[in-house]
Design a protein around this motif. Structure first.
Motif, PDB file in Angstrom:
ATOM      1  N   VAL A  64      50.982 -55.515  95.663  1.00 22.66           N
ATOM      2  CA  VAL A  64      50.504 -55.919  96.988  1.00 22.66           C
ATOM      3  C   VAL A  64      50.001 -57.353  96.870  1.00 22.66           C
ATOM      4  O   VAL A  64      49.121 -57.648  96.068  1.00 22.66           O
ATOM      5  CB  VAL A  64      49.382 -54.988  97.493  1.00 22.66           C
ATOM      6  N   LEU A  65      50.601 -58.247  97.663  1.00 19.83           N
ATOM      7  CA  LEU A  65      50.252 -59.662  97.635  1.00 19.83           C
ATOM      8  C   LEU A  65      49.652 -60.065  98.968  1.00 19.83           C
ATOM      9  O   LEU A  65      50.025 -59.530 100.012  1.00 19.83           O
ATOM     10  CB  LEU A  65      51.496 -60.503  97.349  1.00 19.83           C
ATOM     11  N   GLN A  90      49.431 -51.753 107.180  1.00 20.38           N
ATOM     12  CA  GLN A  90      48.041 -51.319 107.104  1.00 20.38           C
ATOM     13  C   GLN A  90      47.324 -52.138 106.051  1.00 20.38           C
ATOM     14  O   GLN A  90      47.899 -52.481 105.017  1.00 20.38           O
ATOM     15  CB  GLN A  90      47.960 -49.840 106.758  1.00 20.38           C
ATOM     16  N   ASN A  91      46.064 -52.422 106.311  1.00 19.08           N
ATOM     17  CA  ASN A  91      45.268 -53.201 105.377  1.00 19.08           C
ATOM     18  C   ASN A  91      45.028 -52.395 104.098  1.00 19.08           C
ATOM     19  O   ASN A  91      44.638 -51.238 104.167  1.00 19.08           O
ATOM     20  CB  ASN A  91      43.944 -53.594 106.036  1.00 19.08           C
ATOM     21  N   ARG A  92      45.308 -52.993 102.949  1.00 19.63           N
ATOM     22  CA  ARG A  92      45.063 -52.381 101.648  1.00 19.63           C
ATOM     23  C   ARG A  92      44.589 -53.453 100.700  1.00 19.63           C
ATOM     24  O   ARG A  92      44.804 -54.631 100.936  1.00 19.63           O
ATOM     25  CB  ARG A  92      46.311 -51.750 101.062  1.00 19.63           C
ATOM     26  N   PRO A  93      43.961 -53.036  99.626  1.00 24.32           N
ATOM     27  CA  PRO A  93      43.528 -54.039  98.635  1.00 24.32           C
ATOM     28  C   PRO A  93      44.749 -54.726  98.008  1.00 24.32           C
ATOM     29  O   PRO A  93      45.746 -54.080  97.697  1.00 24.32           O
ATOM     30  CB  PRO A  93      42.774 -53.219  97.589  1.00 24.32           C
ATOM     31  N   ALA A  94      44.650 -56.019  97.859  1.00 24.44           N
ATOM     32  CA  ALA A  94      45.751 -56.794  97.274  1.00 24.44           C
ATOM     33  C   ALA A  94      45.613 -56.840  95.756  1.00 24.44           C
ATOM     34  O   ALA A  94      44.504 -56.924  95.228  1.00 24.44           O
ATOM     35  CB  ALA A  94      45.748 -58.206  97.839  1.00 24.44           C
ATOM     36  N   ASP A  95      46.755 -56.800  95.068  1.00 22.36           N
ATOM     37  CA  ASP A  95      46.747 -57.000  93.617  1.00 22.36           C
ATOM     38  C   ASP A  95      46.398 -58.445  93.302  1.00 22.36           C
ATOM     39  O   ASP A  95      45.690 -58.731  92.344  1.00 22.36           O
ATOM     40  CB  ASP A  95      48.116 -56.648  93.011  1.00 22.36           C
TER      41      ASP A  95
END
Length: 162
Positions: A64-65, A90-95
């Motif tokens: 996820v970037l 959907q909003n997710r934590p980015a790597d």
């Protein structure tokens, strides 16, 4: 009689600027997926045209970037699956997350500043998996930009047909 036209002028130097705060306030209230969709479209087009090496898709596969344009109040959250860049809805934590103001990204894209200088001067930053972020940064630095075919077209714009 032969006419020689001068070379086309260099692109204008991009100054350090900040977008108006009102734009940031408005953008932060809007959905962010159009930014991700636009960025993914550009990345996939660059990949199909051979401007983006396959290594980019491999590096980003399943990760996820996030690209944040701070003064615009916008962000793009995306991933790469099966060699295709896809926006995340959907909003997710980015790597890994890249942050900066619009002028810094424009300087990077036009090669008016190299990535190392922009990161050293804290105009761009990487957060999260810094090893992945540095690998992506190094990949961007290694790109031949503009590509030879495009550089030839740009040069040809200043020539008149005989």
């Amino acid at each position: 009689m032969t006419f020689t036209l001068p070379a086309p002028p260099a692109p204008p130097t991009i100054p350090d600027f900040r977008l108006p705060g009102l734009l940031k306030a408005l953008n932060q209230r809007l959905p962010q997926w159009p930014h991700a969709l636009s960025l993914c479209l550009a990345l996939n087009t660059a990949a199909r045209l051979g401007l983006l090496p396959e290594e980019a898709q491999t590096l980003c596969a399943g990760r996820v970037l996030q690209v944040v344009v701070e003064d615009a109040g916008s962000e793009a959250l995306f991933t790469c699956q099966n060699g295709v860049f896809r926006p995340l809805w959907q909003n997710r934590p980015a790597d890994v997350s890249f942050r900066g103001e619009l002028h810094a990204y424009l300087k990077l894209l036009t090669r008016q500043e190299d990535a190392d200088t922009l990161f050293f001067n804290r105009q761009l930053s990487i957060a999260g998996d810094t090893e992945l972020g540095l690998a992506i940064k190094n990949l961007l630095d290694a790109l031949d930009w503009p590509p030879p075919a495009l550089a030839g077209c740009i040069k040809g714009l200043g020539k008149r047909p005989s």
